[in-house]
Design a protein around this motif. Structure first.
Motif, PDB file in Angstrom:
ATOM      1  N   ARG A  56      56.664 -23.306 -35.205  1.00  0.00           N
ATOM      2  CA  ARG A  56      56.094 -24.436 -34.724  1.00  0.00           C
ATOM      3  C   ARG A  56      54.829 -24.206 -33.566  1.00  0.00           C
ATOM      4  N   SER A  57      54.571 -23.226 -33.444  1.00  0.00           N
ATOM      5  CA  SER A  57      53.531 -22.929 -32.596  1.00  0.00           C
ATOM      6  C   SER A  57      52.529 -21.913 -33.023  1.00  0.00           C
ATOM      7  N   SER A  58      51.112 -22.117 -32.681  1.00  0.00           N
ATOM      8  CA  SER A  58      50.065 -21.416 -33.096  1.00  0.00           C
ATOM      9  C   SER A  58      48.797 -21.670 -32.196  1.00  0.00           C
ATOM     10  N   ALA A  59      47.983 -20.804 -32.229  1.00  0.00           N
ATOM     11  CA  ALA A  59      46.716 -20.822 -31.454  1.00  0.00           C
ATOM     12  C   ALA A  59      45.550 -20.218 -32.098  1.00  0.00           C
ATOM     13  N   GLY A  60      44.485 -20.704 -32.031  1.00  0.00           N
ATOM     14  CA  GLY A  60      43.345 -20.101 -32.663  1.00  0.00           C
ATOM     15  C   GLY A  60      41.832 -20.737 -32.194  1.00  0.00           C
ATOM     16  N   VAL A  61      40.811 -20.453 -32.897  1.00  0.00           N
ATOM     17  CA  VAL A  61      39.510 -21.002 -32.445  1.00  0.00           C
ATOM     18  C   VAL A  61      38.598 -21.366 -33.816  1.00  0.00           C
ATOM     19  N   TYR A  62      37.963 -22.193 -34.039  1.00  0.00           N
ATOM     20  CA  TYR A  62      37.174 -22.387 -35.055  1.00  0.00           C
ATOM     21  C   TYR A  62      35.875 -22.768 -34.528  1.00  0.00           C
ATOM     22  N   LEU A  63      34.840 -22.570 -35.309  1.00  0.00           N
ATOM     23  CA  LEU A  63      33.431 -22.917 -35.317  1.00  0.00           C
ATOM     24  C   LEU A  63      32.943 -23.906 -36.243  1.00  0.00           C
ATOM     25  N   ALA A  64      32.589 -25.124 -35.882  1.00  0.00           N
ATOM     26  CA  ALA A  64      32.130 -26.214 -36.517  1.00  0.00           C
ATOM     27  C   ALA A  64      30.520 -26.200 -36.568  1.00  0.00           C
ATOM     28  N   LEU A  65      29.936 -25.958 -37.974  1.00  0.00           N
ATOM     29  CA  LEU A  65      28.304 -25.863 -38.093  1.00  0.00           C
ATOM     30  C   LEU A  65      28.101 -26.998 -38.650  1.00  0.00           C
ATOM     31  N   ASN A  76      35.561 -24.370 -31.063  1.00  0.00           N
ATOM     32  CA  ASN A  76      36.889 -25.156 -30.793  1.00  0.00           C
ATOM     33  C   ASN A  76      38.042 -24.353 -30.543  1.00  0.00           C
ATOM     34  N   PRO A  77      38.422 -23.753 -29.359  1.00  0.00           N
ATOM     35  CA  PRO A  77      39.472 -23.072 -28.953  1.00  0.00           C
ATOM     36  C   PRO A  77      40.800 -24.156 -29.337  1.00  0.00           C
ATOM     37  N   TYR A  78      42.043 -23.882 -29.718  1.00  0.00           N
ATOM     38  CA  TYR A  78      42.964 -25.138 -29.882  1.00  0.00           C
ATOM     39  C   TYR A  78      44.284 -24.232 -29.584  1.00  0.00           C
ATOM     40  N   TYR A  79      45.617 -25.288 -29.444  1.00  0.00           N
ATOM     41  CA  TYR A  79      46.845 -24.889 -29.347  1.00  0.00           C
ATOM     42  C   TYR A  79      47.383 -25.803 -30.589  1.00  0.00           C
ATOM     43  N   ARG A  80      48.222 -25.231 -31.499  1.00  0.00           N
ATOM     44  CA  ARG A  80      48.958 -26.287 -32.683  1.00  0.00           C
ATOM     45  C   ARG A  80      50.301 -26.257 -32.327  1.00  0.00           C
ATOM     46  N   PHE A  81      50.881 -27.417 -32.198  1.00  0.00           N
ATOM     47  CA  PHE A  81      52.409 -27.536 -32.328  1.00  0.00           C
ATOM     48  C   PHE A  81      52.720 -28.351 -33.471  1.00  0.00           C
ATOM     49  N   VAL A  86      58.715 -31.264 -43.668  1.00  0.00           N
ATOM     50  CA  VAL A  86      59.380 -31.769 -44.724  1.00  0.00           C
ATOM     51  C   VAL A  86      58.998 -31.018 -46.015  1.00  0.00           C
ATOM     52  N   LYS A  87      60.087 -30.187 -46.336  1.00  0.00           N
ATOM     53  CA  LYS A  87      59.688 -29.014 -47.512  1.00  0.00           C
ATOM     54  C   LYS A  87      58.354 -28.580 -47.227  1.00  0.00           C
ATOM     55  N   ASN A  88      57.418 -28.595 -47.899  1.00  0.00           N
ATOM     56  CA  ASN A  88      56.230 -27.670 -47.871  1.00  0.00           C
ATOM     57  C   ASN A  88      54.905 -28.462 -46.841  1.00  0.00           C
ATOM     58  N   ALA A  89      55.583 -29.677 -46.332  1.00  0.00           N
ATOM     59  CA  ALA A  89      54.408 -30.548 -45.563  1.00  0.00           C
ATOM     60  C   ALA A  89      54.912 -30.328 -44.155  1.00  0.00           C
ATOM     61  N   HIS A  90      53.899 -29.963 -43.339  1.00  0.00           N
ATOM     62  CA  HIS A  90      54.017 -29.658 -41.869  1.00  0.00           C
ATOM     63  C   HIS A  90      53.057 -30.539 -41.044  1.00  0.00           C
ATOM     64  N   PHE A  91      53.674 -31.240 -40.275  1.00  0.00           N
ATOM     65  CA  PHE A  91      52.751 -32.327 -39.486  1.00  0.00           C
ATOM     66  C   PHE A  91      52.807 -31.669 -38.211  1.00  0.00           C
ATOM     67  N   PHE A  92      51.388 -31.661 -37.797  1.00  0.00           N
ATOM     68  CA  PHE A  92      50.949 -31.048 -36.327  1.00  0.00           C
ATOM     69  C   PHE A  92      50.234 -31.820 -35.294  1.00  0.00           C
ATOM     70  N   THR A  93      49.945 -31.464 -34.227  1.00  0.00           N
ATOM     71  CA  THR A  93      48.637 -32.063 -33.413  1.00  0.00           C
ATOM     72  C   THR A  93      48.370 -30.685 -32.769  1.00  0.00           C
ATOM     73  N   GLU A  94      47.109 -30.947 -32.491  1.00  0.00           N
ATOM     74  CA  GLU A  94      46.310 -29.838 -31.989  1.00  0.00           C
ATOM     75  C   GLU A  94      45.618 -30.360 -30.545  1.00  0.00           C
ATOM     76  N   ALA A  95      45.843 -29.497 -29.466  1.00  0.00           N
ATOM     77  CA  ALA A  95      45.226 -29.634 -28.200  1.00  0.00           C
ATOM     78  C   ALA A  95      44.018 -28.848 -28.335  1.00  0.00           C
TER      79      ALA A  95
END
Length: 160
Positions: A56-65, A76-81, A86-95
């Motif tokens: 349920r928990s991850s963190a990362g960073v991406y660069l938008a060019l 864009n550093p983020y925390y994803r929850f 549902v089966k192979n589909a995972h719904f999340f929100t990123e702060a």
């Protein structure tokens, strides 16, 4: 006593990180932003890396060019929850925090981005993000709100 505390901390750190894994990926996205009466659109390429702590928990960073005009970039550093699966589909929100430049003007933001990750295999996901709810400042203009035409992206993510 000091050795005991360090040993306990090390055991908890190893246990916490035992399920962790790194991931990397990239995507393409679209933004439509209005500030100071000026509306701009951009196509962007988003390479990124992250670290999964649990299901349920991850963190990362991406660069938008900006790939259309080359006038915008954000980090864009983020925390994803992940709040539902549902089966192979995972719904999340990123702060996320975003910091960058557009048309030579400094921009920053702090907000929430909803998304969906669909697992094709144990190692490969398709990731979609859509919309933005939060605070954003571009130059002298600062706004809080929902923008469904901002931070839209479709990409892939590979788990190492």
């Amino acid at each position: 006593m000091k050795k005991l505390i360090l040993t306990v901390v090390a055991v908890f750190a190893i246990a916490f990180c035992a399920n962790a894994q790194f991931y990397g990926g990239a995507g393409f996205g679209f933004n439509l932003v209005t500030s100071d009466g000026h509306t701009s659109s951009s196509l962007h390429f988003t390479p990124g890396v992250g670290y999964t702590f649990s299901e349920r928990s991850s963190a990362g960073v991406y660069l938008a060019l900006d790939i259309a005009g080359g006038t915008q970039w954000t980090i864009n550093p983020y925390y994803r929850f992940t709040f539902a699966s549902v089966k192979n589909a995972h719904f999340f929100t990123e702060a996320k925090l975003k910091i960058g430049q557009t048309r030579g003007v400094t921009m920053w933001g702090l907000g929430l981005v909803p998304g969906l990750a669909f697992s094709l295999t144990d190692k490969l996901d398709i990731v979609a993000r859509a919309g933005y709810l939060g605070l954003e400042s571009v130059g002298s203009s600062t706004a809080f709100g929902i923008n469904i035409l901002q931070d839209n992206e479709l990409g892939v993510q590979y788990k190492f």
